[in-house]
Scaffold this motif. Sequence first.
Motif, short mmCIF file in Angstrom:
data_model
loop_
_atom_site.label_atom_id
_atom_site.label_comp_id
_atom_site.label_asym_id
_atom_site.label_seq_id
_atom_site.Cartn_x
_atom_site.Cartn_y
_atom_site.Cartn_z
N GLU A 221 56.52 54.52 35.11
CA GLU A 221 55.75 55.35 34.18
C GLU A 221 54.24 55.23 34.39
N LYS A 222 53.84 54.47 35.37
CA LYS A 222 52.41 54.28 35.59
C LYS A 222 51.80 55.47 36.33
N LYS A 223 50.48 55.60 36.24
CA LYS A 223 49.78 56.76 36.80
C LYS A 223 49.08 56.40 38.11
N PHE A 224 49.23 57.31 39.08
CA PHE A 224 48.59 57.09 40.37
C PHE A 224 48.17 58.43 40.97
N VAL A 225 47.22 58.35 41.89
CA VAL A 225 46.73 59.51 42.62
C VAL A 225 46.93 59.25 44.11
N VAL A 267 39.32 58.45 35.29
CA VAL A 267 38.64 57.82 34.15
C VAL A 267 39.31 58.21 32.83
N ASP A 268 39.50 59.51 32.61
CA ASP A 268 39.99 60.00 31.32
C ASP A 268 41.40 59.54 31.00
N GLU A 269 42.24 59.45 32.03
CA GLU A 269 43.63 59.11 31.80
C GLU A 269 43.97 57.68 32.21
N ALA A 270 42.94 56.91 32.51
CA ALA A 270 43.12 55.51 32.88
C ALA A 270 44.14 55.36 34.01
N VAL A 271 43.97 56.20 35.04
CA VAL A 271 44.82 56.10 36.22
C VAL A 271 44.60 54.73 36.86
N GLU A 272 45.68 54.04 37.16
CA GLU A 272 45.58 52.65 37.62
C GLU A 272 45.53 52.48 39.13
N THR A 292 35.36 52.67 38.40
CA THR A 292 36.54 52.78 37.55
C THR A 292 37.33 51.47 37.61
N LYS A 293 38.41 51.42 36.87
CA LYS A 293 39.27 50.23 36.86
C LYS A 293 40.48 50.40 37.78
N ALA A 294 40.51 51.48 38.53
CA ALA A 294 41.67 51.77 39.38
C ALA A 294 41.71 50.86 40.60
N ASN A 295 42.90 50.44 40.98
CA ASN A 295 43.12 49.71 42.21
C ASN A 295 43.39 50.69 43.35
N THR A 296 43.35 50.19 44.57
CA THR A 296 43.68 51.02 45.73
C THR A 296 44.73 50.32 46.59
N SER A 297 45.50 51.11 47.30
CA SER A 297 46.47 50.61 48.25
C SER A 297 46.63 51.68 49.33
N VAL A 298 47.23 51.30 50.45
CA VAL A 298 47.42 52.24 51.56
C VAL A 298 48.91 52.51 51.72
N ILE A 299 49.27 53.80 51.71
CA ILE A 299 50.65 54.19 52.00
C ILE A 299 50.64 55.14 53.19
N ASP A 300 51.75 55.16 53.89
CA ASP A 300 51.81 55.85 55.19
C ASP A 300 53.06 56.71 55.27
N PRO A 301 52.92 58.04 55.37
CA PRO A 301 54.10 58.91 55.40
C PRO A 301 54.74 59.06 56.78
N LEU A 302 54.12 58.50 57.82
CA LEU A 302 54.61 58.74 59.18
C LEU A 302 55.07 57.48 59.92
N LEU A 324 53.07 51.00 47.10
CA LEU A 324 52.77 51.66 45.84
C LEU A 324 52.87 50.68 44.69
N ALA A 325 53.93 49.89 44.67
CA ALA A 325 54.12 48.92 43.58
C ALA A 325 53.04 47.86 43.57
N LYS A 326 52.55 47.47 44.77
CA LYS A 326 51.51 46.46 44.86
C LYS A 326 50.18 46.93 44.27
N CYS A 327 50.04 48.22 44.11
CA CYS A 327 48.77 48.78 43.64
C CYS A 327 48.54 48.55 42.15
N PHE A 328 49.61 48.15 41.44
CA PHE A 328 49.49 48.01 39.98
C PHE A 328 49.44 46.54 39.57
#
Length: 328
Positions: A221-225, A267-272, A292-302, A324-328
């Motif tokens: 249920e967590k938010k990510f971009v 910022v507005d939706e507290a994306v993590e 912001t308080k958001a973390n970053t991680s690297v994912i690779d589709p290829l 993805l899970a490590k980003c939270f």
Amino acid sequence: MSNKFLSTTSAFLLSTSMLVADVPKVTVDIAPVHSLVSKVMNGVGKPELIIPAGASPHEYQLKPSNAKSLQNADIVFWIGEDLTPWLEKGLSSLTQDASITSLLGVDGIKLLSFREGALFEAHDHGDHDDHDDHDDHDHGKEKHDDHDDHDDHEGHDHGEHDPHAWLSPQIAKVWLNVIAAKLSEVDPDNAAKYFSNAKSARDNVDSLVSEVNSILDPMREKKFVVFHDAYQYFERDFGISASGAISLGDASDPSPARLAEIRKRVVDEAVECVLAEPQYNQGTVKAVVEGTKANTSVIDPLGVNLEAGPSLYENLIRNLATNLAKCF
């Protein structure tokens, strides 16, 4: 050494060389599909890969070795023109007698339209794990979130559908059957082996899905971009939803307006979590999350850093979930 022994040895070597020669020459476009084909061909032969995992499928230039591989191919598996429109011309001119399969065009899969705008609405995941009955899907012709009236394709140059369907393990299972069937048409002597391998591979995918669901449960249920909108097939299979994409086009740079819009949602939706990709500029992600308080991680589709071959597909999907899970 007896003449009888020499004759027997020669006959054995001749029969062995004939068996090797009879194995179809198979060429595949991208590493994840190459992995699926490798699974089905295990113990029979090995497919050739056109586009290295570290290269962009959208902009890759065919090398002489690629052209030769296509010219010699008995079978070609590719995602389709929605991912690599430049390859269609090469296929029509280079492969005269080969069996060519566009995997986006096969029966039994549901294709998704591109999501428009930088921000996405949440998916309805009520049926995200029900992909075995596709009779009502009309093979991708259904309307998806009603995007027909959108014209804000900033920097887009894409086909009718989102081509990143390999990120759905459920679609991969359909493709495994298709791959086995196509190989068997050209090489009926090994049909039993191909279908046996495909079944084993589908069973492994089922185990992978269970594993990935366990990895994703704590952050469902967590938010990510995401960096670019390549993951909705993965999202649909596993009941998660990206809040937006920094760049919608695979080959386009996000505009200042898009960056501002994404940053506002963070910022507005507290994306993590804001996700980067190894092929793209990490500085763009830093610009979005700065302050912001958001973390970053690297994912690779290829599978950029993965070894090509049978194990790449499982490692690719597992790594998506893990990073993805490590980003939270």
